[in-house]
Design a protein around this motif. Structure first.
Motif, mmCIF file in Angstrom:
data_model
loop_
_atom_site.group_PDB
_atom_site.id
_atom_site.type_symbol
_atom_site.label_atom_id
_atom_site.label_comp_id
_atom_site.label_asym_id
_atom_site.label_seq_id
_atom_site.Cartn_x
_atom_site.Cartn_y
_atom_site.Cartn_z
ATOM 1 N N ALA A 1 -21.295 -24.078 15.069
ATOM 2 C CA ALA A 1 -20.087 -24.876 15.256
ATOM 3 C C ALA A 1 -18.900 -24.108 14.681
ATOM 4 O O ALA A 1 -18.973 -23.591 13.562
ATOM 5 C CB ALA A 1 -20.227 -26.238 14.578
ATOM 6 N N PHE A 2 -17.831 -24.032 15.472
ATOM 7 C CA PHE A 2 -16.624 -23.328 15.044
ATOM 8 C C PHE A 2 -15.414 -24.215 15.290
ATOM 9 O O PHE A 2 -15.345 -24.918 16.302
ATOM 10 C CB PHE A 2 -16.452 -22.021 15.818
ATOM 11 C CG PHE A 2 -17.590 -21.052 15.637
ATOM 12 C CD1 PHE A 2 -17.669 -20.263 14.498
ATOM 13 C CD2 PHE A 2 -18.585 -20.944 16.595
ATOM 14 C CE1 PHE A 2 -18.722 -19.377 14.326
ATOM 15 C CE2 PHE A 2 -19.644 -20.059 16.439
ATOM 16 C CZ PHE A 2 -19.711 -19.269 15.297
ATOM 17 N N VAL B 1 -12.822 -18.679 7.433
ATOM 18 C CA VAL B 1 -13.614 -17.511 7.792
ATOM 19 C C VAL B 1 -13.424 -17.233 9.279
ATOM 20 O O VAL B 1 -13.571 -18.136 10.111
ATOM 21 C CB VAL B 1 -15.114 -17.733 7.489
ATOM 22 C CG1 VAL B 1 -15.940 -16.545 7.974
ATOM 23 C CG2 VAL B 1 -15.328 -17.944 5.998
ATOM 24 N N LEU B 2 -13.085 -15.998 9.621
ATOM 25 C CA LEU B 2 -12.905 -15.588 11.012
ATOM 26 C C LEU B 2 -13.994 -14.578 11.356
ATOM 27 O O LEU B 2 -13.986 -13.453 10.844
ATOM 28 C CB LEU B 2 -11.517 -14.978 11.220
ATOM 29 C CG LEU B 2 -11.200 -14.446 12.619
ATOM 30 C CD1 LEU B 2 -11.359 -15.546 13.658
ATOM 31 C CD2 LEU B 2 -9.794 -13.858 12.665
ATOM 32 N N GLY C 1 -16.246 -24.765 1.406
ATOM 33 C CA GLY C 1 -15.494 -25.922 1.883
ATOM 34 C C GLY C 1 -14.360 -25.582 2.823
ATOM 35 O O GLY C 1 -13.345 -26.292 2.856
ATOM 36 N N VAL C 2 -14.510 -24.497 3.607
ATOM 37 C CA VAL C 2 -13.479 -24.117 4.578
ATOM 38 C C VAL C 2 -14.096 -24.094 5.976
ATOM 39 O O VAL C 2 -15.310 -24.136 6.124
ATOM 40 C CB VAL C 2 -12.869 -22.739 4.246
ATOM 41 C CG1 VAL C 2 -12.256 -22.754 2.853
ATOM 42 C CG2 VAL C 2 -13.926 -21.632 4.352
ATOM 43 N N HIS C 3 -13.262 -24.019 6.985
ATOM 44 C CA HIS C 3 -13.802 -23.982 8.334
ATOM 45 C C HIS C 3 -14.020 -22.545 8.798
ATOM 46 O O HIS C 3 -13.602 -21.586 8.149
ATOM 47 C CB HIS C 3 -12.910 -24.754 9.312
ATOM 48 C CG HIS C 3 -11.612 -24.089 9.638
ATOM 49 N ND1 HIS C 3 -10.434 -24.359 8.996
ATOM 50 C CD2 HIS C 3 -11.306 -23.152 10.576
ATOM 51 C CE1 HIS C 3 -9.456 -23.630 9.509
ATOM 52 N NE2 HIS C 3 -9.955 -22.885 10.474
ATOM 53 N N CYS C 4 -14.689 -22.408 9.932
ATOM 54 C CA CYS C 4 -15.062 -21.103 10.474
ATOM 55 C C CYS C 4 -14.564 -20.993 11.911
ATOM 56 O O CYS C 4 -14.699 -21.943 12.693
ATOM 57 C CB CYS C 4 -16.588 -20.958 10.420
ATOM 58 S SG CYS C 4 -17.197 -19.287 10.700
ATOM 59 N N GLU C 5 -13.966 -19.855 12.245
ATOM 60 C CA GLU C 5 -13.507 -19.587 13.604
ATOM 61 C C GLU C 5 -14.198 -18.336 14.124
ATOM 62 O O GLU C 5 -14.719 -17.538 13.348
ATOM 63 C CB GLU C 5 -11.985 -19.431 13.637
ATOM 64 C CG GLU C 5 -11.264 -20.643 13.085
ATOM 65 C CD GLU C 5 -9.760 -20.584 13.281
ATOM 66 O OE1 GLU C 5 -9.283 -19.652 13.969
ATOM 67 O OE2 GLU C 5 -9.069 -21.478 12.757
ATOM 68 N N CYS C 6 -14.201 -18.166 15.435
ATOM 69 C CA CYS C 6 -14.948 -17.057 16.032
ATOM 70 C C CYS C 6 -14.190 -16.469 17.221
ATOM 71 O O CYS C 6 -13.611 -17.217 18.021
ATOM 72 C CB CYS C 6 -16.327 -17.547 16.476
ATOM 73 S SG CYS C 6 -17.364 -16.277 17.248
ATOM 74 N N ILE D 1 -14.435 -11.177 9.288
ATOM 75 C CA ILE D 1 -15.746 -10.524 9.256
ATOM 76 C C ILE D 1 -15.847 -9.544 10.417
ATOM 77 O O ILE D 1 -16.158 -9.903 11.557
ATOM 78 C CB ILE D 1 -16.886 -11.552 9.322
ATOM 79 C CG1 ILE D 1 -16.647 -12.685 8.314
ATOM 80 C CG2 ILE D 1 -18.219 -10.857 9.073
ATOM 81 C CD1 ILE D 1 -16.525 -12.225 6.883
ATOM 82 N N ASP D 2 -15.604 -8.273 10.103
ATOM 83 C CA ASP D 2 -15.592 -7.210 11.100
ATOM 84 C C ASP D 2 -16.969 -6.544 11.148
ATOM 85 O O ASP D 2 -17.189 -5.483 10.570
ATOM 86 C CB ASP D 2 -14.491 -6.198 10.743
ATOM 87 C CG ASP D 2 -14.425 -5.021 11.702
ATOM 88 O OD1 ASP D 2 -15.026 -5.110 12.795
ATOM 89 O OD2 ASP D 2 -13.779 -4.010 11.346
ATOM 90 N N ARG D 3 -17.897 -7.186 11.849
ATOM 91 C CA ARG D 3 -19.260 -6.699 12.064
ATOM 92 C C ARG D 3 -19.623 -7.012 13.510
ATOM 93 O O ARG D 3 -18.907 -7.741 14.187
ATOM 94 C CB ARG D 3 -20.264 -7.387 11.150
ATOM 95 C CG ARG D 3 -20.025 -7.205 9.677
ATOM 96 C CD ARG D 3 -20.921 -8.118 8.839
ATOM 97 N NE ARG D 3 -22.299 -7.642 8.741
ATOM 98 C CZ ARG D 3 -23.328 -8.219 9.337
ATOM 99 N NH1 ARG D 3 -23.163 -9.258 10.141
ATOM 100 N NH2 ARG D 3 -24.557 -7.741 9.169
#
Length: 258
Positions: free
Chosen positions: A234-235, A95-96, A170-175, A149-151
């Motif tokens: 946490a990212f 998830v970005l 079960g995936v990681h998240c970036e920001c 995620i374009d918000r």
């Protein structure tokens, strides 16, 4: 050669069954992976409800976040790919989360990533509701794609929805934080034509309000493979851009890391 000699000497002194048992135990350790990290729960809606949101969060001008954006970049030491049989590597979805006030360039960035079929832009202005965004994010991950995620995602509560979905799947998240001056963003919004939700005449009021509410992630440092932020976020990767050039370079880096 010295290490090999010791291993041979050790295994030669025990029964014939022991070496096989030792080998299996070593293999299980080598392929084990750490449990997923616990993250925050999903929560509120997009900027249309910001006036009703009086929640307090982290301060934008925290000492850890006081540079001009040119060097506030944290890269993940871990690959987005996992080893497969035969030495091949497969793409792993994630998830970005894009963070920024209207006019900061989030949609342009997300659209550029969609040049690759591995990225799917999820935009609430187009879809209409956050629930539809959530459903599309889950579908993108299930199809092995990156959910972009374009918000505005202007505070911790807004971002918690996407962190929770990443954990659920079960995936990681970036920001990525799009950090631009309010007046620049207002000018851009006034120049836009045919925007789904924000009319140019409303841009000064909406952008000014969100600028006051804007609480981007503030890094506390890396721990356990993630960038830990104030408020418990946490990212795996946290980026901050403040120019078109930085955004272009970052988009290219994502497209190259397929």
């Amino acid at each position: 050669l010295h290490l090999t000699s010791h291993i041979f000497t050790f295994t030669s002194r025990i029964s014939r069954r022991a070496p096989a048992e030792i080998h299996c135990h070593c293999l299980s350790v080598a392929i084990s992976s750490p449990p997923p990290r616990t993250m925050t729960k999903a929560n509120d809606s997009e900027w249309s409800t910001v006036a009703a949101s009086g929640r307090r969060s982290m301060k934008r001008n925290h000492p850890d976040n006081d540079n001009d954006g040119g060097d506030a970049v944290v890269y993940s030491p871990l690959s987005r790919q996992s080893p497969q049989q035969g030495g091949e590597r497969a793409f792993r979805p994630f998830v970005l989360v894009l963070v920024g006030i209207p006019g900061s360039g989030k949609s342009n960035f997300a659209s550029r990533l969609e040049k690759s079929s591995m990225f799917l832009r999820i935009n609430q202005d187009s879809l209409g509701t956050r629930r539809k965004c959530e459903a599309l994010a889950r579908r993108a991950l299930a199809e092995g794609k990156v959910a972009v995620i374009d918000r505005c995602n202007f505070d911790l509560e807004q971002r918690s929805t996407w962190i929770a979905i990443a954990r659920e799947k079960g995936v990681h998240c970036e920001c990525i934080i799009f950090d631009y001056d309010k007046d620049v963003c207002i000018t851009r919004c006034k120049q836009r034509k045919g925007h789904e939700t924000l009319h140019p005449s409303k841009a000064p009021g909406v952008v000014s309000l969100l600028a006051k509410k804007f609480r981007p992630p503030v890094s506390r440092g890396r721990n356990g493979g993630n960038v830990q932020c104030l408020g418990g976020e946490a990212f795996r990767r946290l980026e901050r851009v403040s120019s078109f050039n930085m955004a272009d370079n970052l988009a290219e880096s994502y497209l190259k890391q397929r």
